[in-house]
Design a protein around this motif. Structure first.
Motif, PDB file in Angstrom:
ATOM      1  N   SER A 283      71.474 -27.111  19.221  1.00 57.20           N
ATOM      2  CA  SER A 283      71.743 -27.014  17.790  1.00 57.20           C
ATOM      3  C   SER A 283      73.161 -26.497  17.654  1.00 57.20           C
ATOM      4  O   SER A 283      73.506 -25.464  18.236  1.00 57.20           O
ATOM      5  N   ASP A 284      73.975 -27.209  16.897  1.00 61.64           N
ATOM      6  CA  ASP A 284      75.334 -26.762  16.628  1.00 61.64           C
ATOM      7  C   ASP A 284      75.282 -25.881  15.387  1.00 61.64           C
ATOM      8  O   ASP A 284      75.140 -26.364  14.268  1.00 61.64           O
ATOM      9  N   ALA A 285      75.407 -24.575  15.581  1.00 60.71           N
ATOM     10  CA  ALA A 285      75.210 -23.600  14.508  1.00 60.71           C
ATOM     11  C   ALA A 285      76.461 -23.345  13.687  1.00 60.71           C
ATOM     12  O   ALA A 285      76.450 -22.479  12.800  1.00 60.71           O
ATOM     13  N   HIS A 286      77.546 -24.093  13.970  1.00 66.41           N
ATOM     14  CA  HIS A 286      78.800 -23.831  13.258  1.00 66.41           C
ATOM     15  C   HIS A 286      79.633 -25.116  13.279  1.00 66.41           C
ATOM     16  O   HIS A 286      80.394 -25.362  14.211  1.00 66.41           O
ATOM     17  N   LEU A 287      79.489 -25.927  12.236  1.00 67.48           N
ATOM     18  CA  LEU A 287      80.175 -27.218  12.191  1.00 67.48           C
ATOM     19  C   LEU A 287      80.642 -27.484  10.762  1.00 67.48           C
ATOM     20  O   LEU A 287      79.860 -27.368   9.810  1.00 67.48           O
ATOM     21  N   HIS A 288      81.919 -27.846  10.621  1.00 66.52           N
ATOM     22  CA  HIS A 288      82.502 -28.137   9.310  1.00 66.52           C
ATOM     23  C   HIS A 288      82.647 -29.646   9.139  1.00 66.52           C
ATOM     24  O   HIS A 288      83.312 -30.302   9.953  1.00 66.52           O
ATOM     25  N   TYR A 289      82.068 -30.175   8.070  1.00 68.80           N
ATOM     26  CA  TYR A 289      82.135 -31.612   7.831  1.00 68.80           C
ATOM     27  C   TYR A 289      83.545 -32.058   7.473  1.00 68.80           C
ATOM     28  O   TYR A 289      83.952 -33.182   7.772  1.00 68.80           O
ATOM     29  N   VAL A 290      84.311 -31.189   6.833  1.00 69.90           N
ATOM     30  CA  VAL A 290      85.679 -31.518   6.436  1.00 69.90           C
ATOM     31  C   VAL A 290      86.652 -30.548   7.099  1.00 69.90           C
ATOM     32  O   VAL A 290      86.257 -29.512   7.635  1.00 69.90           O
ATOM     33  N   ASP A 291      87.933 -30.891   7.034  1.00 70.37           N
ATOM     34  CA  ASP A 291      88.966 -30.007   7.564  1.00 70.37           C
ATOM     35  C   ASP A 291      89.613 -29.233   6.418  1.00 70.37           C
ATOM     36  O   ASP A 291      89.107 -29.213   5.288  1.00 70.37           O
TER      37      ASP A 291
ATOM     38  N   SER B 130      80.181 -25.387  17.725  1.00 68.26           N
ATOM     39  CA  SER B 130      81.425 -26.039  18.120  1.00 68.26           C
ATOM     40  C   SER B 130      82.595 -25.600  17.247  1.00 68.26           C
ATOM     41  O   SER B 130      83.737 -25.568  17.700  1.00 68.26           O
ATOM     42  N   ASP B 131      82.342 -25.316  15.973  1.00 67.25           N
ATOM     43  CA  ASP B 131      83.364 -24.951  14.988  1.00 67.25           C
ATOM     44  C   ASP B 131      84.415 -26.043  14.838  1.00 67.25           C
ATOM     45  O   ASP B 131      85.591 -25.762  14.596  1.00 67.25           O
ATOM     46  N   VAL B 132      84.016 -27.307  14.968  1.00 63.63           N
ATOM     47  CA  VAL B 132      84.952 -28.397  14.705  1.00 63.63           C
ATOM     48  C   VAL B 132      85.148 -28.526  13.200  1.00 63.63           C
ATOM     49  O   VAL B 132      84.282 -28.131  12.401  1.00 63.63           O
ATOM     50  N   VAL B 133      86.304 -29.069  12.799  1.00 67.14           N
ATOM     51  CA  VAL B 133      86.622 -29.194  11.377  1.00 67.14           C
ATOM     52  C   VAL B 133      87.028 -30.633  11.060  1.00 67.14           C
ATOM     53  O   VAL B 133      88.148 -31.051  11.301  1.00 67.14           O
ATOM     54  N   GLY B 134      86.079 -31.411  10.572  1.00 67.70           N
ATOM     55  CA  GLY B 134      86.373 -32.739  10.065  1.00 67.70           C
ATOM     56  C   GLY B 134      86.534 -33.842  11.088  1.00 67.70           C
ATOM     57  O   GLY B 134      86.373 -35.012  10.765  1.00 67.70           O
ATOM     58  N   GLN B 135      86.856 -33.499  12.341  1.00 63.19           N
ATOM     59  CA  GLN B 135      86.953 -34.457  13.435  1.00 63.19           C
ATOM     60  C   GLN B 135      85.998 -34.041  14.532  1.00 63.19           C
ATOM     61  O   GLN B 135      85.935 -32.857  14.891  1.00 63.19           O
ATOM     62  N   PHE B 136      85.263 -34.989  15.094  1.00 62.09           N
ATOM     63  CA  PHE B 136      84.068 -34.648  15.848  1.00 62.09           C
ATOM     64  C   PHE B 136      84.090 -35.065  17.317  1.00 62.09           C
ATOM     65  O   PHE B 136      83.102 -34.888  18.026  1.00 62.09           O
ATOM     66  N   GLY B 137      85.210 -35.572  17.779  1.00 66.58           N
ATOM     67  CA  GLY B 137      85.271 -36.039  19.160  1.00 66.58           C
ATOM     68  C   GLY B 137      85.124 -34.944  20.197  1.00 66.58           C
ATOM     69  O   GLY B 137      84.786 -35.228  21.356  1.00 66.58           O
TER      70      GLY B 137
END
Length: 351
Positions: A25-33, A288-295
């Motif tokens: 489970s990714d507990a920290h992910l931002h759909y946008v930047d 992951s704490d990614v922001v808007g880009q998911f690669g």
């Protein structure tokens, strides 16, 4: 030599058979930047499938970076130039619209957190309530709330936000009413001070709001702090004390905690951190704490595997996937207000 080769092959086969494979489970992910832009749901779902991520917390970004009149080139990140940032409540509308585009089986994989409010504004709780009513049954948490946050704190228009402000006190009261966990970014110290300078700002809400489940983003650390201080020696004993004192505290082990705390420069697990997670096996989760880009989701999530492998298998799988799901509200009524005599729910797992 043949026998040695056979034995070696057998050992490798045995090792391969016993190697753990994790679901996350990714507990920290931002759909946008920070410009409120996104690669979109199709790219996100593909990244989750590639990484073995079954579930993801999904939030917007509560501020938008300004392309200032005096800046000749559009910045690529909030720290790219001296242009400010401003609170951007429409980020939650972008998240809700993206979720609405999905079929139900895919939508169930996401756990949206509402983030588009100003933590210095004592009207914030009223805005959150309106959003809960506007999108009934959608929001499963609040955050990521930006309070003390590196250079971003100074770039945001207005006073620096604090996790223990009067405005946030009102937000926590509402979170308890609706049984919503709160993901808070609150740096434990500044980039220069080698002491827990801002610890009281997160500890005071933990003490005063025992019915609220707090998820502390990055355990109070950040990449900017590490650039100046490398490693905070007081972090681990402070976390042990807080986890012992406050059963409503949960720790998001997203990427700025992985190194230099969970893993050393050789990628080996730190035994003291392994012991801390073993002692509080239900209180840690990955992001992951990614922001808007998911690669990079797969790189960040599987990067925790050496640390997970050092834990007992049941604890490792809980940290990788189930602890985040357990902190969410009851899926039967995720945004219905909780009466005083009901207390809080902490056991509804989304499957």
């Amino acid at each position: 030599m043949v026998l040695a080769g056979v034995l070696a092959t057998g050992l490798l086969s045995s090792s391969a058979l016993t190697a753990r494979e994790y679901r996350y489970s990714d507990a920290h992910l931002h759909y946008v930047d920070f410009f409120q832009e996104s690669e979109g749901m199709e790219a996100l779902l593909q990244a989750m499938d590639d990484a073995g991520v079954d579930h993801a917390m999904l939030s917007g970004v509560p501020v938008a970076k300004q392309w200032h009149e005096n800046e000749p080139k559009r910045p690529r990140y909030y720290a790219g130039d001296d242009g400010g940032a401003y609170w951007f409540s429409a980020t939650d509308v972008l998240v809700a619209k993206a979720l609405d585009s999905l079929p139900p089986d895919q939508r169930r994989r996401f756990h949206p957190f509402l983030s588009g409010f100003n933590p210095n504004d004592k009207n914030a709780d009223a805005h959150i309530r309106r959003m809960l009513e506007l999108y009934p049954g959608v929001w499963q948490g609040l955050g990521e709330v930006f309070t003390r946050h590196d250079d971003l704190t100074a770039l945001i228009h207005g006073e620096p936000p604090r996790a223990n402000s009067e405005a946030m006190h009102r937000v926590y009261m509402l979170a308890a009413e609706y049984d919503l966990p709160v993901l808070v970014h609150s740096n434990i110290t500044s980039q220069r001070e080698r002491n827990p300078l801002y610890l009281a700002e997160i500890e005071e809400p933990l003490r005063n709001h025992p019915r609220v489940r707090f998820i502390w983003a990055h355990a109070g650390t950040s990449m900017e702090i590490h650039r100046h201080q490398t490693r905070l020696d007081f972090l681990l004993p402070t976390l042990r004390r807080l986890l012992t004192a406050y059963p409503n505290l949960y720790i998001d082990l997203s990427w700025t905690v992985r190194e230099p705390y969970l893993l050393n420069q050789e990628g080996e697990p730190d035994p003291d951190w392994v012991q801390l997670v073993e002692d509080f096996p239900e209180r840690f989760m990955l992001g992951s704490d990614v922001v808007g880009q998911f690669g990079s989701v797969e790189k960040y999530m599987t990067g925790f595997d050496p640390f997970l492998d050092a834990l007992p298998e049941n604890v490792a799988r809980a940290v990788a996937r189930d602890n985040f799901l357990a902190v969410l509200p009851d899926p039967a009524s995720p945004t219905e207000a909780v009466s005083e005599d009901q207390g809080t729910s902490n056991g509804g797992l989304a499957q």
